[in-house]
Design a protein around this motif. Structure first.
Motif, mmCIF file in Angstrom:
data_model
loop_
_atom_site.group_PDB
_atom_site.id
_atom_site.type_symbol
_atom_site.label_atom_id
_atom_site.label_comp_id
_atom_site.label_asym_id
_atom_site.label_seq_id
_atom_site.Cartn_x
_atom_site.Cartn_y
_atom_site.Cartn_z
ATOM 1 N N ILE A 13 0.821 -1.214 0.000
ATOM 2 C CA ILE A 13 0.000 0.000 0.000
ATOM 3 C C ILE A 13 0.858 1.268 0.000
ATOM 4 O O ILE A 13 0.322 2.374 -0.081
ATOM 5 C CB ILE A 13 -0.969 0.047 1.212
ATOM 6 C CG1 ILE A 13 -0.194 0.017 2.545
ATOM 7 C CG2 ILE A 13 -2.006 -1.064 1.141
ATOM 8 C CD1 ILE A 13 -1.055 0.311 3.779
ATOM 9 N N GLY A 75 8.240 -4.243 1.878
ATOM 10 C CA GLY A 75 8.077 -5.674 2.145
ATOM 11 C C GLY A 75 6.803 -6.246 1.561
ATOM 12 O O GLY A 75 5.910 -5.531 1.124
ATOM 13 N N GLU A 89 13.221 -5.357 3.891
ATOM 14 C CA GLU A 89 13.406 -4.746 5.221
ATOM 15 C C GLU A 89 14.848 -4.318 5.432
ATOM 16 O O GLU A 89 15.124 -3.396 6.205
ATOM 17 C CB GLU A 89 12.990 -5.741 6.315
ATOM 18 C CG GLU A 89 11.489 -6.061 6.356
ATOM 19 C CD GLU A 89 11.010 -7.054 5.298
ATOM 20 O OE1 GLU A 89 11.856 -7.567 4.520
ATOM 21 O OE2 GLU A 89 9.792 -7.309 5.237
ATOM 22 N N GLY A 282 2.875 -1.613 8.398
ATOM 23 C CA GLY A 282 3.667 -2.143 7.304
ATOM 24 C C GLY A 282 2.991 -1.933 5.957
ATOM 25 O O GLY A 282 2.139 -1.044 5.818
ATOM 26 N N ASP A 286 -2.160 -7.600 2.110
ATOM 27 C CA ASP A 286 -3.516 -8.167 1.973
ATOM 28 C C ASP A 286 -4.519 -7.198 1.371
ATOM 29 O O ASP A 286 -5.540 -7.618 0.824
ATOM 30 C CB ASP A 286 -4.024 -8.672 3.353
ATOM 31 C CG ASP A 286 -3.923 -7.631 4.470
ATOM 32 O OD1 ASP A 286 -3.054 -6.746 4.390
ATOM 33 O OD2 ASP A 286 -4.735 -7.698 5.409
ATOM 34 N N ASP A 335 -10.702 0.319 7.654
ATOM 35 C CA ASP A 335 -10.097 -0.140 8.917
ATOM 36 C C ASP A 335 -10.651 0.573 10.147
ATOM 37 O O ASP A 335 -10.554 0.040 11.250
ATOM 38 C CB ASP A 335 -8.568 0.037 8.863
ATOM 39 C CG ASP A 335 -8.178 1.475 8.578
ATOM 40 O OD1 ASP A 335 -8.709 2.060 7.617
ATOM 41 O OD2 ASP A 335 -7.357 2.026 9.327
HETATM 42 P P1 NAD Z 1 0.991 -4.602 8.405
HETATM 43 O O1 NAD Z 1 1.052 -3.421 9.306
HETATM 44 O O2 NAD Z 1 1.389 -4.372 6.994
HETATM 45 O O3 NAD Z 1 -0.522 -5.147 8.409
HETATM 46 C C1 NAD Z 1 -1.180 -5.624 9.572
HETATM 47 C C2 NAD Z 1 -2.702 -5.514 9.368
HETATM 48 O O4 NAD Z 1 -3.082 -4.134 9.419
HETATM 49 C C3 NAD Z 1 -3.160 -6.013 7.993
HETATM 50 O O5 NAD Z 1 -4.411 -6.637 8.121
HETATM 51 C C4 NAD Z 1 -3.300 -4.762 7.177
HETATM 52 O O6 NAD Z 1 -4.265 -4.855 6.133
HETATM 53 C C5 NAD Z 1 -3.707 -3.739 8.220
HETATM 54 N N1 NAD Z 1 -3.216 -2.396 7.871
HETATM 55 C C6 NAD Z 1 -1.946 -1.953 7.982
HETATM 56 N N2 NAD Z 1 -1.870 -0.679 7.545
HETATM 57 C C7 NAD Z 1 -3.102 -0.315 7.170
HETATM 58 C C8 NAD Z 1 -3.653 0.878 6.620
HETATM 59 N N3 NAD Z 1 -2.906 1.975 6.392
HETATM 60 N N4 NAD Z 1 -4.958 0.889 6.321
HETATM 61 C C9 NAD Z 1 -5.732 -0.175 6.557
HETATM 62 N N5 NAD Z 1 -5.281 -1.333 7.071
HETATM 63 C C10 NAD Z 1 -3.973 -1.402 7.375
HETATM 64 O O7 NAD Z 1 1.853 -5.747 9.079
HETATM 65 P P2 NAD Z 1 2.225 -7.214 8.544
HETATM 66 O O8 NAD Z 1 1.045 -7.807 7.822
HETATM 67 O O9 NAD Z 1 2.810 -7.890 9.679
HETATM 68 O O10 NAD Z 1 3.397 -6.973 7.495
HETATM 69 C C11 NAD Z 1 3.207 -6.891 6.083
HETATM 70 C C12 NAD Z 1 4.531 -6.547 5.429
HETATM 71 O O11 NAD Z 1 4.945 -5.248 5.857
HETATM 72 C C13 NAD Z 1 5.667 -7.513 5.763
HETATM 73 O O12 NAD Z 1 6.415 -7.738 4.612
HETATM 74 C C14 NAD Z 1 6.469 -6.756 6.812
HETATM 75 O O13 NAD Z 1 7.822 -7.130 6.821
HETATM 76 C C15 NAD Z 1 6.300 -5.334 6.319
HETATM 77 N N6 NAD Z 1 6.480 -4.318 7.369
HETATM 78 C C16 NAD Z 1 7.067 -3.179 6.975
HETATM 79 C C17 NAD Z 1 7.213 -2.135 7.885
HETATM 80 C C18 NAD Z 1 7.824 -0.858 7.399
HETATM 81 O O14 NAD Z 1 8.006 -0.690 6.205
HETATM 82 N N7 NAD Z 1 8.136 0.076 8.282
HETATM 83 C C19 NAD Z 1 6.722 -2.260 9.188
HETATM 84 C C20 NAD Z 1 6.071 -3.446 9.555
HETATM 85 C C21 NAD Z 1 5.952 -4.466 8.616
#
Ligand code: NAD
Length: 360
Positions: A13, A75, A89, A282, A286, A335
């Motif tokens: 995203i 990621g 990462e 992150g 999804d 969300d």
């Molecule tokens: P995530 O934060 O991406 O998602 C967790 C849940 O929260 C998911 O269901 C997602 O749809 C929802 N979500 C997150 N941000 C949202 C938004 N802005 N709006 C609506 N819903 C939102 O965490 P994850 O699933 O554990 O990780 C996904 C990927 O992101 C992995 O590859 C991980 O390594 C990476 N990651 C990157 C960072 C970063 O770039 N700083 C931090 C954490 C995870």
């Protein structure tokens, strides 16, 4: 003087939410005459696909030359199977360490309009506004020696070193006290000085630095109590300052008090106030590409950038007030949506923030 911002959309995203933050920045730029100069580069999986590495040299050069960096997220499953050194990462860690970003700022703010999103009772969290300042480049995550060794009796033993120098503690203390001066002038330092010598020193140095800030109230709390107080009565805090590991855990706990990860910005600063700003979440693979992600954490990260790196508090306030206004208008991405609210897309949310900004 122009203010150089490097934008790193990243993966998942990332590009969608960054797009909205950039739209907002362009509007505040002209409204407040900020002279922002935006450039863009690749980081994470997008960089792996284009160049074979997660942090291309060109990205690092541009990041070093910029005054601030605005990041989406990196990621995703597409890159999960490649070797560790080339994982997306790694690009993020590479930028953080190369820019020497030692102070991580994680506000936990719960807009009263979203009090129902928290798993705690609304009266405990409604209007919550605390700031966790976490030391990011020292402590037990980096201390040497570290490893897993085999003892003479054949048993394996794991070990790490929890170490902080006075200067490391002093510089994070100054960040916390300076920030408290822009807020409610209260710093609570979190340690475990009843058990760990390194945090006895931490407490001493906090006391020393506090003498330079007679207008700021310093208190101390053991980390186990702080974990409890954060869920019992979080509004007692203003600024919390702590080391890398305690901060890692407490900042996630504080984030969950708000119940909406799509709303939380963050900043990582160097000694000169240069910073990287990014949402706490992150890349949400999804929901990537569906236009439903919440862009507000990224938009609020842009506001933090204006406040902390560029000292443009008025423009930062304007963005934050615009976000509050769209919540008043009952606009919600999926969300944070609840019955009776109007569900909007990523870009419609960005447009609504811009409309609120222009009307102010
Ligand atoms: P995530 O934060 O991406 O998602 C967790 C849940 O929260 C998911 O269901 C997602 O749809 C929802 N979500 C997150 N941000 C949202 C938004 N802005 N709006 C609506 N819903 C939102 O965490 P994850 O699933 O554990 O990780 C996904 C990927 O992101 C992995 O590859 C991980 O390594 C990476 N990651 C990157 C960072 C970063 O770039 N700083 C931090 C954490 C995870």
């Amino acid at each position: 003087m122009t203010k150089k911002i490097l934008v790193l959309p990243g993966d998942g995203i990332g590009p969608e939410i960054i797009n909205e933050a950039v739209k907002v920045l362009k509007v505040v730029d002209s409204k407040f005459d900020l002279a922002l100069e935006l450039d863009e580069a690749l980081l994470g999986g997008a960089a792996v696909d284009a160049t074979g590495v997660p942090m291309p040299e060109e990205t690092l050069t541009k990041a070093k030359a910029a005054d601030a960096v605005l990041l989406g997220a990196v990621g995703g499953p597409k890159w999960d199977k490649i070797e560790t050194a080339n994982r997306p990462e790694r690009g993020l860690l590479g930028i953080r360490s190369n820019l020497k970003l030692f102070a991580n700022l994680r506000p936990a703010i719960l807009y009263p309009q979203l009090a129902d999103a928290s798993s705690l009772k609304p009266e405990i969290v409604s209007g919550l506004d605390i700031l966790i300042v976490r030391e990011l480049t020292g402590g037990i995550y980096f201390g040497q020696p570290r490893g897993i060794r085999t003892l003479e009796n054949g048993e394996r033993e794991g070990f790490n070193t929890y170490v902080y120098s006075e200067s490391e503690i002093r510089r994070i203390a100054h960040v916390a006290f300076d920030l408290a001066r822009q807020r409610n002038r209260k710093v609570c330092s979190i340690d475990k000085s009843n058990v760990l010598e390194v945090t006895v020193l931490w407490r001493d140095v906090m006391e020393e630095v506090a003498k330079e800030y007679p207008d700021v109230e310093l208190s101390h709390m053991y980390v186990d109590n702080a974990a409890m107080q954060l869920v019992r009565a979080p509004k007692q805090f203003d600024v919390l300052v702590t080391g890398n590991m305690f901060g890692d855990i407490l900042s996630d706990e504080a984030a969950m008090l708000t119940g909406s990860i799509g709303m939380l910005p963050s900043a990582s600063l160097d000694i000169n106030g240069k910073g990287m700003y990014e949402p706490c979440h992150g890349s949400a693979p999804d929901i990537a590409g569906q236009g439903i992600a919440n862009p507000l954490a990224t938009i609020l990260s842009a506001a933090m950038m204006l406040r902390y790196t560029f000292k443009e508090g008025e423009a930062a306030d304007a963005i934050e007030q615009a976000v509050s206004k769209v919540l008043d208008q009952q606009l919600r991405t999926a969300d944070i949506w609840s019955e009776g609210m109007q569900k909007v897309s990523t870009s419609a949310m960005g447009d609504a923030v811009i409309a609120a900004l222009q009307a102010s």
